[in-house]
Design a protein around this motif. Structure first.
Motif, PDB file in Angstrom:
ATOM      1  N   ILE A 168       0.301  50.028 -56.368  1.00 23.99           N
ATOM      2  CA  ILE A 168       0.673  49.596 -55.016  1.00 23.99           C
ATOM      3  C   ILE A 168       0.261  48.145 -54.803  1.00 23.99           C
ATOM      4  O   ILE A 168       1.027  47.329 -54.282  1.00 23.99           O
ATOM      5  N   GLU A 169      -0.948  47.802 -55.231  1.00 26.17           N
ATOM      6  CA  GLU A 169      -1.452  46.444 -55.034  1.00 26.17           C
ATOM      7  C   GLU A 169      -0.739  45.431 -55.924  1.00 26.17           C
ATOM      8  O   GLU A 169      -0.575  44.270 -55.544  1.00 26.17           O
ATOM      9  N   ARG A 204       3.118  46.543 -45.500  1.00 26.40           N
ATOM     10  CA  ARG A 204       4.424  46.562 -44.824  1.00 26.40           C
ATOM     11  C   ARG A 204       4.373  47.423 -43.562  1.00 26.40           C
ATOM     12  O   ARG A 204       4.775  46.996 -42.483  1.00 26.40           O
ATOM     13  N   TYR A 205       3.886  48.637 -43.705  1.00 28.46           N
ATOM     14  CA  TYR A 205       3.750  49.538 -42.562  1.00 28.46           C
ATOM     15  C   TYR A 205       2.300  49.945 -42.319  1.00 28.46           C
ATOM     16  O   TYR A 205       1.954  50.374 -41.217  1.00 28.46           O
ATOM     17  N   TYR A 206       1.494  49.832 -43.353  1.00 27.17           N
ATOM     18  CA  TYR A 206       0.111  50.289 -43.270  1.00 27.17           C
ATOM     19  C   TYR A 206      -0.826  49.088 -43.427  1.00 27.17           C
ATOM     20  O   TYR A 206      -0.415  47.953 -43.205  1.00 27.17           O
ATOM     21  N   ASN A 207      -2.072  49.314 -43.815  1.00 25.02           N
ATOM     22  CA  ASN A 207      -3.044  48.225 -43.793  1.00 25.02           C
ATOM     23  C   ASN A 207      -3.725  47.951 -45.121  1.00 25.02           C
ATOM     24  O   ASN A 207      -4.458  46.981 -45.240  1.00 25.02           O
ATOM     25  N   SER A 208      -3.500  48.799 -46.105  1.00 24.35           N
ATOM     26  CA  SER A 208      -4.088  48.609 -47.423  1.00 24.35           C
ATOM     27  C   SER A 208      -3.481  49.646 -48.352  1.00 24.35           C
ATOM     28  O   SER A 208      -2.810  50.589 -47.910  1.00 24.35           O
ATOM     29  N   ALA A 209      -3.727  49.493 -49.646  1.00 26.35           N
ATOM     30  CA  ALA A 209      -3.251  50.495 -50.600  1.00 26.35           C
ATOM     31  C   ALA A 209      -3.896  51.848 -50.317  1.00 26.35           C
ATOM     32  O   ALA A 209      -3.241  52.897 -50.409  1.00 26.35           O
ATOM     33  N   ASP A 210      -5.170  51.842 -49.961  1.00 24.98           N
ATOM     34  CA  ASP A 210      -5.846  53.100 -49.624  1.00 24.98           C
ATOM     35  C   ASP A 210      -5.205  53.756 -48.407  1.00 24.98           C
ATOM     36  O   ASP A 210      -5.064  54.985 -48.345  1.00 24.98           O
ATOM     37  N   ARG A 259      -1.847  58.018 -45.862  1.00 25.29           N
ATOM     38  CA  ARG A 259      -0.930  58.318 -44.764  1.00 25.29           C
ATOM     39  C   ARG A 259       0.528  58.502 -45.185  1.00 25.29           C
ATOM     40  O   ARG A 259       1.357  58.857 -44.350  1.00 25.29           O
ATOM     41  N   ALA A 260       0.863  58.246 -46.445  1.00 24.99           N
ATOM     42  CA  ALA A 260       2.264  58.297 -46.858  1.00 24.99           C
ATOM     43  C   ALA A 260       2.427  59.089 -48.148  1.00 24.99           C
ATOM     44  O   ALA A 260       1.477  59.276 -48.908  1.00 24.99           O
TER      45      ALA A 260
END
Length: 305
Positions: free
Chosen positions: A187-188, A199-205, A210-211
């Protein structure tokens, strides 16, 4: 300007909450709103006090119609950053929500023209805002956007997959590609330039928490395509998919979609898709994997001013 003899030096404010719960005050573009509506609207953000009666009311506003979108409802559910504008701080009857990436929608029981004129419209026309992508606006909003040069209208199709996990599992087994969940490092590394971590969230974690997301890999380990939930709410995953150009036309999008249905179905979640009406290839993939058309709606790209 005087209103009923009250002090016109008072200013109304929006409240902008950050992820940590801190806030900053910004002047409302219309000072008169404080006098027109004493319960002036607030903009609330991620993990803020959007609970109780207000949250229940917002859920009802944005899901009562057959066309509702997880990318929007995720903000109400505090699963994604965004702004919520309402015409009442406790029991709103008209609201406008913008998620982190700029997807937005309004919903209402009765249209509050003062709220639109003094809050929503100035927000849309404000300098420095992000690009907005508006789902299914009502007649009043459509008339306004159609008269503005910065708004471009198109049509999109809202579709949903209703397969059970068992049916999806049977479909996914015929895939000729190696499909698996993405790792934090992948992801990173952002092989597709989509910036999934932010894009929609705040970090790879945050994405992993959440997805749902999967990637397809060639025999030599090259990442060929990805599919992920751009938003999740009320048991529905809003699907987004991307396949590298050199691997298109080989059935990979269909294989990824089938695997994604299986993964989400295993969590008792349905999969929704929103596709431009002129995107014949994506519509064909959706139909081939069992998607039903729920409706066609107007969609606006609203450029920065």
């Amino acid at each position: 300007m005087q209103h009923n003899g009250k002090n016109n030096n008072k200013k109304a404010y929006f409240i902008q909450f950050s992820r940590s719960g801190n806030y900053k005050r910004t002047n409302n573009v219309r000072k008169t709103w404080h006098f027109l509506c004493p319960k002036w609207p607030k903009i609330v953000g991620f993990r803020t006090a959007c609970g109780g009666v207000k949250q229940t009311k917002l859920r009802a506003l944005f899901t009562i119609e057959k066309l509702w979108f997880p990318l929007i409802v995720s903000v109400i559910e505090q699963n994604m950053e965004g702004n919520i504008l309402t015409n009442d701080d406790t029991k709103p009857t008209h609201a406008f929500i913008v998620n982190k990436f700029g997807f937005c929608q309004e919903a209402y029981e009765e249209y509050d023209e003062a709220f639109f004129e003094h809050v929503v419209k100035p927000y849309i026309e404000s300098n420095g805002r992000i690009k907005l992508r508006m789902y299914n606006p009502g007649k009043y909003m459509r008339n306004y956007l159609d008269s503005r040069p910065f708004a471009a209208k198109s049509q999109r199709i809202h579709m949903i997959h209703r397969e059970t996990a068992e049916a999806a599992d049977e479909m996914a087994n015929d895939s000729a590609y190696k499909i698996r969940e993405m790792t934090k490092d992948e992801i990173e590394q952002d092989a597709f330039g989509l910036d999934l971590a932010h894009r929609y969230y705040n970090s790879a974690d945050d994405v992993l928490k959440r997805a749902n997301l999967l990637a397809a890999y060639s025999a030599d380990g090259e990442m060929m395509g990805i599919v992920y939930s751009a938003g999740e709410a009320f048991g529905v995953c809003e699907k987004d998919i991307f396949v590298k150009e050199q691997f298109r036309g080989q059935g990979l999008a269909k294989a990824l979609t089938k695997a994604f249905i299986q993964k989400c179905g295993g969590q008792h979640m349905l999969v929704s898709e929103d596709i431009y009406e002129n995107n014949a290839a994506s519509i064909a993939v959706a139909k081939a994997t069992g998607a039903e058309t729920i409706g066609i709606y107007d969609y606006y790209n609203i450029e920065k001013i």
